[in-house]
Design a protein around this motif. Sequence first.
Motif, short mmCIF file in Angstrom:
data_model
loop_
_atom_site.label_atom_id
_atom_site.label_comp_id
_atom_site.label_asym_id
_atom_site.label_seq_id
_atom_site.Cartn_x
_atom_site.Cartn_y
_atom_site.Cartn_z
N THR A 152 3.63 -5.23 6.71
CA THR A 152 2.29 -5.80 6.58
C THR A 152 2.17 -7.08 7.40
O THR A 152 1.15 -7.32 8.07
N ASP A 197 -1.28 -0.40 5.61
CA ASP A 197 -1.97 0.39 6.63
C ASP A 197 -0.95 1.15 7.47
O ASP A 197 -0.59 0.74 8.58
N TRP A 198 -0.49 2.26 6.93
CA TRP A 198 0.55 3.04 7.59
C TRP A 198 0.10 3.56 8.95
O TRP A 198 0.93 3.86 9.81
N SER A 199 -1.20 3.68 9.16
CA SER A 199 -1.68 4.19 10.44
C SER A 199 -1.34 3.25 11.60
O SER A 199 -1.39 3.65 12.76
N LYS A 200 -0.97 2.03 11.27
CA LYS A 200 -0.60 1.05 12.29
C LYS A 200 0.92 0.85 12.36
O LYS A 200 1.39 -0.08 13.01
N ASN A 210 1.30 8.16 1.16
CA ASN A 210 0.63 7.14 1.98
C ASN A 210 1.24 7.04 3.38
O ASN A 210 0.54 6.83 4.37
#
Length: 232
Positions: free
Chosen positions: A27, A59-62, A93
């Motif tokens: 994070t 925000d796992w997409s990042k 997630n």
Amino acid sequence: MTVQLNKFDNATELNAAFAEEIAQKLTQGIEQNGAASLLVSGGNTPKALFSVLKYKDLDWSKVTIALVDDRWVTLDDPASNETMVRQNLLQENAAAAHFIGMKTSHENAFDAVSTVTTNMQNIQMPFDVVILGMGEDGHTASIFPCCAQLDEGLTTKDLILATEPTTAPHQRMTFSKAALLNSKQLYLHLVGENKEAVLNQVRESNDERKAPINAFLNQDKVPMTIMLATSK
């Protein structure tokens, strides 16, 4: 730089604390740079950690995830670290994370070094988190004391190299020592009294050729934390 030792009575306690710490560092990386990178190890030890980490709210997409090393086997082989990561970490997630695998269509790992290097250059560096494991022989990643590529793994400035240990099956693909030290935080993840005994043995020596994990324990470039559970 002093190595920090975080010792837990069991793996359940370790995994809860470790997953939270990893999530915090990822994070932080996202907040600072808009993206974060996580290098993980294979084998059986990380599975229980991944079962906790995959539920963490970030925000796992990042986040881009890659392996420290992998065995040069197809993805339907039980020895594939990539398959283990896909089944145990890239779920829930964490399914939103971007994963870069090592295995290519090349039959010989040594023929694939250039391709894998190109693929891995897409990962943000320095890596936010690198999680190492350790074998009974003191190897880490796929830098083995027995392999002909030992010196290369410890000295090359290249990102990636192929290795072929004589005491373990399969050709391997691995990040080099220099590449793994291009990170913000190193962890050594160990579970069991036998691994604690090996750790105590290798820490008595400064010889990274006999126990390559010493290359990471005896350096002052990157913070290193040992996460150790004495029992499962």
